[in-house]
Design an enzyme around this catalytic site. Structure first.
Site, PDB file in Angstrom:
ATOM      1  N   SER A  18      15.990  34.363  80.368  1.00 46.83           N
ATOM      2  CA  SER A  18      14.911  35.360  80.292  1.00 46.83           C
ATOM      3  C   SER A  18      14.206  35.585  81.629  1.00 46.83           C
ATOM      4  O   SER A  18      13.893  36.733  81.961  1.00 46.83           O
ATOM      5  CB  SER A  18      13.911  34.961  79.210  1.00 46.83           C
ATOM      6  OG  SER A  18      14.522  35.059  77.941  1.00 46.83           O
ATOM      7  N   LYS A  67      10.054  28.607  67.449  1.00 43.57           N
ATOM      8  CA  LYS A  67       9.875  29.945  66.858  1.00 43.57           C
ATOM      9  C   LYS A  67       9.154  29.924  65.503  1.00 43.57           C
ATOM     10  O   LYS A  67       8.393  30.836  65.198  1.00 43.57           O
ATOM     11  CB  LYS A  67      11.229  30.635  66.681  1.00 43.57           C
ATOM     12  CG  LYS A  67      11.889  31.047  67.998  1.00 43.57           C
ATOM     13  CD  LYS A  67      13.124  31.878  67.703  1.00 43.57           C
ATOM     14  CE  LYS A  67      13.956  32.126  68.925  1.00 43.57           C
ATOM     15  NZ  LYS A  67      15.068  33.039  68.657  1.00 43.57           N
ATOM     16  N   ASP A 103      14.458  39.909  67.780  1.00 46.51           N
ATOM     17  CA  ASP A 103      15.905  39.657  67.684  1.00 46.51           C
ATOM     18  C   ASP A 103      16.616  40.711  66.839  1.00 46.51           C
ATOM     19  O   ASP A 103      17.750  41.118  67.155  1.00 46.51           O
ATOM     20  CB  ASP A 103      16.165  38.263  67.104  1.00 46.51           C
ATOM     21  CG  ASP A 103      15.907  37.157  68.125  1.00 46.51           C
ATOM     22  OD1 ASP A 103      15.971  37.435  69.329  1.00 46.51           O
ATOM     23  OD2 ASP A 103      15.637  36.010  67.703  1.00 46.51           O
ATOM     24  N   GLY A 129      27.228  32.805  58.731  1.00 45.37           N
ATOM     25  CA  GLY A 129      26.104  31.948  59.121  1.00 45.37           C
ATOM     26  C   GLY A 129      24.864  32.252  58.302  1.00 45.37           C
ATOM     27  O   GLY A 129      24.703  33.365  57.774  1.00 45.37           O
ATOM     28  N   ALA A 130      24.003  31.250  58.191  1.00 42.58           N
ATOM     29  CA  ALA A 130      22.789  31.413  57.379  1.00 42.58           C
ATOM     30  C   ALA A 130      21.600  30.718  58.037  1.00 42.58           C
ATOM     31  O   ALA A 130      20.677  30.283  57.360  1.00 42.58           O
ATOM     32  CB  ALA A 130      23.026  30.872  55.973  1.00 42.58           C
ATOM     33  N   THR A 155      27.693  25.758  54.460  1.00 48.01           N
ATOM     34  CA  THR A 155      26.850  25.220  53.399  1.00 48.01           C
ATOM     35  C   THR A 155      26.410  26.385  52.522  1.00 48.01           C
ATOM     36  O   THR A 155      25.500  27.135  52.867  1.00 48.01           O
ATOM     37  CB  THR A 155      25.602  24.533  54.001  1.00 48.01           C
ATOM     38  OG1 THR A 155      26.024  23.690  55.076  1.00 48.01           O
ATOM     39  CG2 THR A 155      24.864  23.715  52.957  1.00 48.01           C
ATOM     40  N   ARG A 158      22.729  27.275  51.490  1.00 52.04           N
ATOM     41  CA  ARG A 158      21.860  27.913  52.476  1.00 52.04           C
ATOM     42  C   ARG A 158      22.014  29.438  52.435  1.00 52.04           C
ATOM     43  O   ARG A 158      21.045  30.188  52.552  1.00 52.04           O
ATOM     44  CB  ARG A 158      22.250  27.394  53.859  1.00 52.04           C
ATOM     45  CG  ARG A 158      21.084  26.862  54.632  1.00 52.04           C
ATOM     46  CD  ARG A 158      21.531  26.316  55.964  1.00 52.04           C
ATOM     47  NE  ARG A 158      20.503  26.551  56.966  1.00 52.04           N
ATOM     48  CZ  ARG A 158      20.712  26.438  58.267  1.00 52.04           C
ATOM     49  NH1 ARG A 158      21.901  26.109  58.713  1.00 52.04           N
ATOM     50  NH2 ARG A 158      19.733  26.650  59.116  1.00 52.04           N
ATOM     51  N   GLY A 241      27.745  39.550  72.511  1.00 53.26           N
ATOM     52  CA  GLY A 241      26.355  39.252  72.194  1.00 53.26           C
ATOM     53  C   GLY A 241      25.381  39.330  73.356  1.00 53.26           C
ATOM     54  O   GLY A 241      24.165  39.193  73.153  1.00 53.26           O
TER      55      GLY A 241
HETATM   56  P1  ATR Z   1      20.603  29.483  64.545  1.00 53.36           P
HETATM   57  O1  ATR Z   1      19.109  29.471  64.498  1.00 53.36           O
HETATM   58  O2  ATR Z   1      21.169  29.703  65.913  1.00 53.36           O
HETATM   59  O3  ATR Z   1      21.197  30.405  63.554  1.00 53.36           O
HETATM   60  P2  ATR Z   1      21.055  27.150  62.900  1.00 53.36           P
HETATM   61  O4  ATR Z   1      19.872  27.458  62.076  1.00 53.36           O
HETATM   62  O5  ATR Z   1      21.283  25.735  63.314  1.00 53.36           O
HETATM   63  O6  ATR Z   1      21.053  27.977  64.249  1.00 53.36           O
HETATM   64  O7  ATR Z   1      22.361  27.696  62.152  1.00 53.36           O
HETATM   65  C1  ATR Z   1      23.634  27.490  62.639  1.00 53.36           C
HETATM   66  C2  ATR Z   1      24.647  28.200  61.748  1.00 53.36           C
HETATM   67  O8  ATR Z   1      25.960  27.890  62.243  1.00 53.36           O
HETATM   68  C3  ATR Z   1      24.627  27.738  60.301  1.00 53.36           C
HETATM   69  O9  ATR Z   1      25.006  28.823  59.487  1.00 53.36           O
HETATM   70  C4  ATR Z   1      25.691  26.622  60.297  1.00 53.36           C
HETATM   71  O10 ATR Z   1      26.241  26.359  59.033  1.00 53.36           O
HETATM   72  P3  ATR Z   1      25.534  25.307  58.036  1.00 53.36           P
HETATM   73  O11 ATR Z   1      24.378  26.000  57.410  1.00 53.36           O
HETATM   74  O12 ATR Z   1      26.609  24.953  57.070  1.00 53.36           O
HETATM   75  O13 ATR Z   1      25.131  24.129  58.903  1.00 53.36           O
HETATM   76  C5  ATR Z   1      26.713  27.248  61.209  1.00 53.36           C
HETATM   77  N1  ATR Z   1      27.620  26.251  61.817  1.00 53.36           N
HETATM   78  C6  ATR Z   1      27.341  25.433  62.861  1.00 53.36           C
HETATM   79  N2  ATR Z   1      28.405  24.666  63.156  1.00 53.36           N
HETATM   80  C7  ATR Z   1      29.388  24.987  62.265  1.00 53.36           C
HETATM   81  C8  ATR Z   1      30.725  24.536  62.035  1.00 53.36           C
HETATM   82  N3  ATR Z   1      31.285  23.585  62.825  1.00 53.36           N
HETATM   83  N4  ATR Z   1      31.430  25.123  61.045  1.00 53.36           N
HETATM   84  C9  ATR Z   1      30.884  26.102  60.279  1.00 53.36           C
HETATM   85  N5  ATR Z   1      29.626  26.557  60.440  1.00 53.36           N
HETATM   86  C10 ATR Z   1      28.878  26.013  61.411  1.00 53.36           C
END
Ligand code: ATR
Length: 280
Positions: A18, A67, A103, A129-130, A155, A158, A241
């Site tokens: 930044s 955050k 964002d 992702g979640a 997961t 989530r 990105g």
């Molecule tokens: P951010 O704020 O950057 O989104 P985060 O809250 O830690 O970071 O979320 C990371 C995301 O990447 C989650 O969706 C995580 O899946 P889980 O909820 O199952 O943890 C996903 N992620 C990270 N490493 C992973 C892996 N090796 N395989 C699959 N999903 C992964």
């Protein structure tokens, strides 16, 4: 007028790009201002925000891990911050500490610039992702009229929590469901850290995506993630990105320094050079 001072705080903060972005804009517009990185440990965040409220800065950015704490600390938040549940941009207004989350704006503005029309026929999207980043993308997709958003997460619970919170147009799925979910999707977005720094590739059957679909990754180190590389090999449209990082900085700069800056090829090249250097 006195020099206007802005900040980015996080822990760690040395990696933040930044200062490069805002420094470029300050110079471009000849503004008497500064933008400094401040390392703020978890326990110091409350006092730090108090010093901001007291006028130490005109405002600034908040990044990992603060955050959510910033969301709780501000006196007033806008619709995006409220919807996403996190604040990444703060400023003083009417004596109040205000917070936004830029964002979602950055995500959409990047696609607007790199893939105009991306949301026009985009009713169906698959979101990988979640976590916190997924929340911002979800907010943007809903704002842009996506009516069928499929969240896929390692997961699943989530993803289910996120879907329940954001409403009926959103569904939650386990990774095994991905092939069928891709079949009629206009957009595939990765928000997981998979593929960063050469982590294991994501074995996604991209051939199941429609030929005119768009694939984007919010990860920008490396710039060309394994997902984007695989999508390109299939001849699909891709957007990296880095633009999201650049665009999310625009509203903050405008609040602090009174000029709406532009995301130009020169800015992109500057930050890209830094990524290539450091990622090597
Ligand atoms: P951010 O704020 O950057 O989104 P985060 O809250 O830690 O970071 O979320 C990371 C995301 O990447 C989650 O969706 C995580 O899946 P889980 O909820 O199952 O943890 C996903 N992620 C990270 N490493 C992973 C892996 N090796 N395989 C699959 N999903 C992964």
């Amino acid at each position: 007028m006195a020099e206007r001072k802005a900040f980015v705080c996080g822990h760690p903060i040395a990696h933040s790009r930044s200062p490069k972005i805002h420094g470029h804009w300050l110079a471009e517009h000849g503004i008497d201002g500064s933008y400094e990185a401040v390392d703020v440990a978890l326990d110091d965040f409350g006092p730090f925000m108090q010093s901001v409220r007291a006028g130490r800065f005109v405002g600034g950015n908040v990044t990992i891990p603060h955050k959510e704490a910033a969301f709780r600390a501000v006196d007033r938040k806008d619709e995006a911050a409220a919807g996403i549940g996190a604040v990444n941009t703060t400023w003083l207004e009417d004596g109040l500490l205000c917070g936004s989350n830029t964002d979602a704006y950055g995500f959409a503005a990047n696609l607007d610039q790199q893939a105009p029309g991306w949301a026009e026929d985009g009713s169906k999207a698959v979101l990988l992702g979640a976590g916190g980043a997924a929340r911002a993308v979800l907010f943007a997709l809903r704002q842009r009229g996506f009516t069928d958003i499929r969240i896929v997460n390692r997961t699943r619970a989530r993803a289910e929590n996120l879907a329940a919170e954001f409403g009926p147009a959103i569904s939650a799925h386990a990774l095994e469901a991905v092939p069928d979910l891709l079949e009629d999707a206009a957009l595939l977005v990765n928000t997981t850290s998979l593929g960063m720094h050469g982590e294991a590739d994501m074995p996604l059957p991209l051939e199941r995506l429609p030929a005119d679909s768009l694939v984007t990754d919010i990860v920008y180190v490396p710039l060309r993630t394994p997902l984007l590389a695989a999508a390109e090999r299939r001849g699909l449209k891709t957007v990296d990105g880095l633009g999201m990082l650049l665009h999310q900085a625009v509203p903050g700069f405008e609040k602090w320094f009174g000029v709406r800056p532009r995301v130009t090829a020169a800015l992109r090249a500057l930050v890209q050079a830094d990524i290539v250097d450091k990622a090597a």
